[in-house]
Design a protein around this motif. Sequence first.
Motif, PDB file in Angstrom:
ATOM      1  N   GLU A 189       0.846  -1.198   0.000  1.00 27.83           N
ATOM      2  CA  GLU A 189       0.000   0.000   0.000  1.00 27.83           C
ATOM      3  C   GLU A 189       0.876   1.240   0.000  1.00 27.83           C
ATOM      4  O   GLU A 189       1.801   1.357   0.817  1.00 27.83           O
ATOM      5  CB  GLU A 189      -0.896   0.035   1.242  1.00 27.83           C
ATOM      6  N   HIS A 190       0.576   2.180  -0.906  1.00 30.13           N
ATOM      7  CA  HIS A 190       1.336   3.422  -0.942  1.00 30.13           C
ATOM      8  C   HIS A 190       1.228   4.130   0.413  1.00 30.13           C
ATOM      9  O   HIS A 190       0.138   4.290   0.967  1.00 30.13           O
ATOM     10  CB  HIS A 190       0.816   4.341  -2.051  1.00 30.13           C
ATOM     11  N   ALA A 191       2.382   4.540   0.949  1.00 31.43           N
ATOM     12  CA  ALA A 191       2.395   5.208   2.252  1.00 31.43           C
ATOM     13  C   ALA A 191       2.668   6.696   2.139  1.00 31.43           C
ATOM     14  O   ALA A 191       1.978   7.509   2.752  1.00 31.43           O
ATOM     15  CB  ALA A 191       3.421   4.557   3.172  1.00 31.43           C
ATOM     16  N   VAL A 192       3.689   7.073   1.338  1.00 30.32           N
ATOM     17  CA  VAL A 192       4.070   8.483   1.290  1.00 30.32           C
ATOM     18  C   VAL A 192       5.021   8.723   0.120  1.00 30.32           C
ATOM     19  O   VAL A 192       5.746   7.820  -0.303  1.00 30.32           O
ATOM     20  CB  VAL A 192       4.724   8.918   2.630  1.00 30.32           C
ATOM     21  N   ASN A 193       5.000   9.940  -0.397  1.00 31.25           N
ATOM     22  CA  ASN A 193       5.978  10.396  -1.389  1.00 31.25           C
ATOM     23  C   ASN A 193       6.902  11.404  -0.731  1.00 31.25           C
ATOM     24  O   ASN A 193       6.519  12.084   0.219  1.00 31.25           O
ATOM     25  CB  ASN A 193       5.287  11.089  -2.577  1.00 31.25           C
ATOM     26  N   GLY A 194       8.097  11.526  -1.253  1.00 31.65           N
ATOM     27  CA  GLY A 194       9.043  12.512  -0.756  1.00 31.65           C
ATOM     28  C   GLY A 194      10.131  12.758  -1.776  1.00 31.65           C
ATOM     29  O   GLY A 194      10.103  12.213  -2.883  1.00 31.65           O
ATOM     30  N   ALA A 195      11.099  13.579  -1.392  1.00 30.74           N
ATOM     31  CA  ALA A 195      12.237  13.893  -2.250  1.00 30.74           C
ATOM     32  C   ALA A 195      13.344  14.446  -1.367  1.00 30.74           C
ATOM     33  O   ALA A 195      13.072  14.952  -0.268  1.00 30.74           O
ATOM     34  CB  ALA A 195      11.842  14.923  -3.308  1.00 30.74           C
ATOM     35  N   PRO A 196      14.589  14.370  -1.820  1.00 28.80           N
ATOM     36  CA  PRO A 196      15.679  14.948  -1.027  1.00 28.80           C
ATOM     37  C   PRO A 196      15.486  16.419  -0.676  1.00 28.80           C
ATOM     38  O   PRO A 196      16.017  16.884   0.323  1.00 28.80           O
ATOM     39  CB  PRO A 196      16.907  14.733  -1.913  1.00 28.80           C
ATOM     40  N   ILE A 197      14.706  17.131  -1.467  1.00 37.78           N
ATOM     41  CA  ILE A 197      14.469  18.547  -1.168  1.00 37.78           C
ATOM     42  C   ILE A 197      13.744  18.709   0.180  1.00 37.78           C
ATOM     43  O   ILE A 197      13.781  19.780   0.785  1.00 37.78           O
ATOM     44  CB  ILE A 197      13.697  19.235  -2.317  1.00 37.78           C
ATOM     45  N   ASP A 198      13.110  17.624   0.657  1.00 41.99           N
ATOM     46  CA  ASP A 198      12.419  17.665   1.941  1.00 41.99           C
ATOM     47  C   ASP A 198      13.382  17.591   3.125  1.00 41.99           C
ATOM     48  O   ASP A 198      12.972  17.770   4.266  1.00 41.99           O
ATOM     49  CB  ASP A 198      11.420  16.506   2.046  1.00 41.99           C
ATOM     50  N   LEU A 199      14.647  17.305   2.854  1.00 42.75           N
ATOM     51  CA  LEU A 199      15.656  17.215   3.911  1.00 42.75           C
ATOM     52  C   LEU A 199      16.047  18.608   4.391  1.00 42.75           C
ATOM     53  O   LEU A 199      15.695  19.610   3.787  1.00 42.75           O
ATOM     54  CB  LEU A 199      16.894  16.479   3.400  1.00 42.75           C
ATOM     55  N   MET A 200      16.841  18.661   5.442  1.00 37.32           N
ATOM     56  CA  MET A 200      17.271  19.950   5.993  1.00 37.32           C
ATOM     57  C   MET A 200      18.382  20.593   5.177  1.00 37.32           C
ATOM     58  O   MET A 200      18.733  21.733   5.400  1.00 37.32           O
ATOM     59  CB  MET A 200      17.726  19.784   7.440  1.00 37.32           C
ATOM     60  N   TRP A 201      18.953  19.865   4.226  1.00 37.57           N
ATOM     61  CA  TRP A 201      20.097  20.357   3.456  1.00 37.57           C
ATOM     62  C   TRP A 201      19.642  21.136   2.238  1.00 37.57           C
ATOM     63  O   TRP A 201      18.675  20.755   1.588  1.00 37.57           O
ATOM     64  CB  TRP A 201      20.973  19.191   3.006  1.00 37.57           C
ATOM     65  N   GLU A 202      20.354  22.202   1.910  1.00 33.98           N
ATOM     66  CA  GLU A 202      20.068  22.934   0.671  1.00 33.98           C
ATOM     67  C   GLU A 202      20.370  22.041  -0.525  1.00 33.98           C
ATOM     68  O   GLU A 202      19.695  22.088  -1.538  1.00 33.98           O
ATOM     69  CB  GLU A 202      20.912  24.209   0.616  1.00 33.98           C
ATOM     70  N   HIS A 203      21.408  21.227  -0.406  1.00 41.33           N
ATOM     71  CA  HIS A 203      21.763  20.242  -1.420  1.00 41.33           C
ATOM     72  C   HIS A 203      22.253  18.991  -0.713  1.00 41.33           C
ATOM     73  O   HIS A 203      22.832  19.070   0.370  1.00 41.33           O
ATOM     74  CB  HIS A 203      22.851  20.782  -2.364  1.00 41.33           C
ATOM     75  N   ILE A 204      22.042  17.852  -1.299  1.00 41.65           N
ATOM     76  CA  ILE A 204      22.376  16.591  -0.648  1.00 41.65           C
ATOM     77  C   ILE A 204      23.868  16.474  -0.309  1.00 41.65           C
ATOM     78  O   ILE A 204      24.241  15.868   0.698  1.00 41.65           O
ATOM     79  CB  ILE A 204      21.868  15.404  -1.495  1.00 41.65           C
ATOM     80  N   PHE A 205      24.737  17.092  -1.098  1.00 39.22           N
ATOM     81  CA  PHE A 205      26.171  17.037  -0.800  1.00 39.22           C
ATOM     82  C   PHE A 205      26.553  17.929   0.390  1.00 39.22           C
ATOM     83  O   PHE A 205      27.654  17.797   0.922  1.00 39.22           O
ATOM     84  CB  PHE A 205      27.003  17.386  -2.031  1.00 39.22           C
ATOM     85  N   ASP A 206      25.645  18.806   0.810  1.00 38.47           N
ATOM     86  CA  ASP A 206      25.907  19.591   2.018  1.00 38.47           C
ATOM     87  C   ASP A 206      25.982  18.690   3.249  1.00 38.47           C
ATOM     88  O   ASP A 206      26.675  19.008   4.214  1.00 38.47           O
ATOM     89  CB  ASP A 206      24.826  20.654   2.219  1.00 38.47           C
ATOM     90  N   ALA A 207      25.281  17.549   3.223  1.00 36.74           N
ATOM     91  CA  ALA A 207      25.346  16.600   4.339  1.00 36.74           C
ATOM     92  C   ALA A 207      26.761  16.048   4.484  1.00 36.74           C
ATOM     93  O   ALA A 207      27.271  15.898   5.596  1.00 36.74           O
ATOM     94  CB  ALA A 207      24.350  15.460   4.136  1.00 36.74           C
ATOM     95  N   ALA A 208      27.399  15.750   3.368  1.00 40.42           N
ATOM     96  CA  ALA A 208      28.780  15.251   3.413  1.00 40.42           C
ATOM     97  C   ALA A 208      29.724  16.331   3.921  1.00 40.42           C
ATOM     98  O   ALA A 208      30.613  16.054   4.742  1.00 40.42           O
ATOM     99  CB  ALA A 208      29.214  14.775   2.031  1.00 40.42           C
ATOM    100  N   GLY A 209      29.535  17.567   3.475  1.00 43.84           N
ATOM    101  CA  GLY A 209      30.372  18.671   3.941  1.00 43.84           C
ATOM    102  C   GLY A 209      30.195  18.921   5.425  1.00 43.84           C
ATOM    103  O   GLY A 209      31.170  19.111   6.156  1.00 43.84           O
ATOM    104  N   TRP A 210      28.938  18.915   5.895  1.00 43.45           N
ATOM    105  CA  TRP A 210      28.677  19.129   7.315  1.00 43.45           C
ATOM    106  C   TRP A 210      29.354  18.044   8.137  1.00 43.45           C
ATOM    107  O   TRP A 210      29.999  18.324   9.150  1.00 43.45           O
ATOM    108  CB  TRP A 210      27.173  19.138   7.571  1.00 43.45           C
ATOM    109  N   THR A 211      29.230  16.800   7.702  1.00 44.75           N
ATOM    110  CA  THR A 211      29.834  15.685   8.429  1.00 44.75           C
ATOM    111  C   THR A 211      31.348  15.782   8.410  1.00 44.75           C
ATOM    112  O   THR A 211      32.008  15.648   9.449  1.00 44.75           O
ATOM    113  CB  THR A 211      29.383  14.340   7.829  1.00 44.75           C
ATOM    114  N   ALA A 212      31.922  16.009   7.237  1.00 45.01           N
ATOM    115  CA  ALA A 212      33.388  16.090   7.119  1.00 45.01           C
ATOM    116  C   ALA A 212      33.953  17.243   7.925  1.00 45.01           C
ATOM    117  O   ALA A 212      35.064  17.146   8.462  1.00 45.01           O
ATOM    118  CB  ALA A 212      33.782  16.227   5.648  1.00 45.01           C
ATOM    119  N   ASN A 213      33.211  18.337   8.038  1.00 45.94           N
ATOM    120  CA  ASN A 213      33.683  19.514   8.768  1.00 45.94           C
ATOM    121  C   ASN A 213      33.391  19.460  10.262  1.00 45.94           C
ATOM    122  O   ASN A 213      33.874  20.312  11.009  1.00 45.94           O
ATOM    123  CB  ASN A 213      33.045  20.786   8.179  1.00 45.94           C
ATOM    124  N   HIS A 214      32.620  18.488  10.702  1.00 45.76           N
ATOM    125  CA  HIS A 214      32.250  18.410  12.115  1.00 45.76           C
ATOM    126  C   HIS A 214      33.468  18.055  12.969  1.00 45.76           C
ATOM    127  O   HIS A 214      34.306  17.251  12.587  1.00 45.76           O
ATOM    128  CB  HIS A 214      31.140  17.377  12.315  1.00 45.76           C
TER     129      HIS A 214
END
Length: 142
Positions: free
Chosen positions: A71-96
């Motif tokens: 049964e279909h539950a939900v639709n989404g997209a990476p734009i729904d994440l907190m990041w302006e761009h998905i590669f920002d997650a890698a930068g945030w992690t690498a810079n932490h």
Amino acid sequence: YTRAECEVAVGSIFTSFEIIRFRFEGEGAGASYRAVADCGVNAGMVLGPETTDWSGLDLMPHPVSLSVNGEHAVNGAPIDLMWEHIFDAAGWTANHSCMEGRGLRAGDYLMTGTCTGMRPLERGDSVMADFGSMGTISASFP
């Protein structure tokens, strides 16, 4: 690290979903401090097909559809994440500061967050995530 540096450094992208499990008692919703104290509530992950050339993909609006027990539950997209761009997650992690002295290494996996929200599952449930042109992944929980 900048977004551009991370994009060049990332060798491949996998569609995936994370299996979470709260190890503390109480409700998870609205209790982000519990998730942090519980090491992000990660219990595992399911990896889908590997994408090594994403140059032709617009990753942020890329559609994701989640079904539970057929049964279909939900639709989404990476734009729904907190990041302006998905590669920002890698930068945030690498810079932490917690990565100081270790950094991200070839072969590391980085989960960027949920595009479809956390969904409670019961024993016997089956889930499927459809990432469109990037493929589908599924898992059952007997």
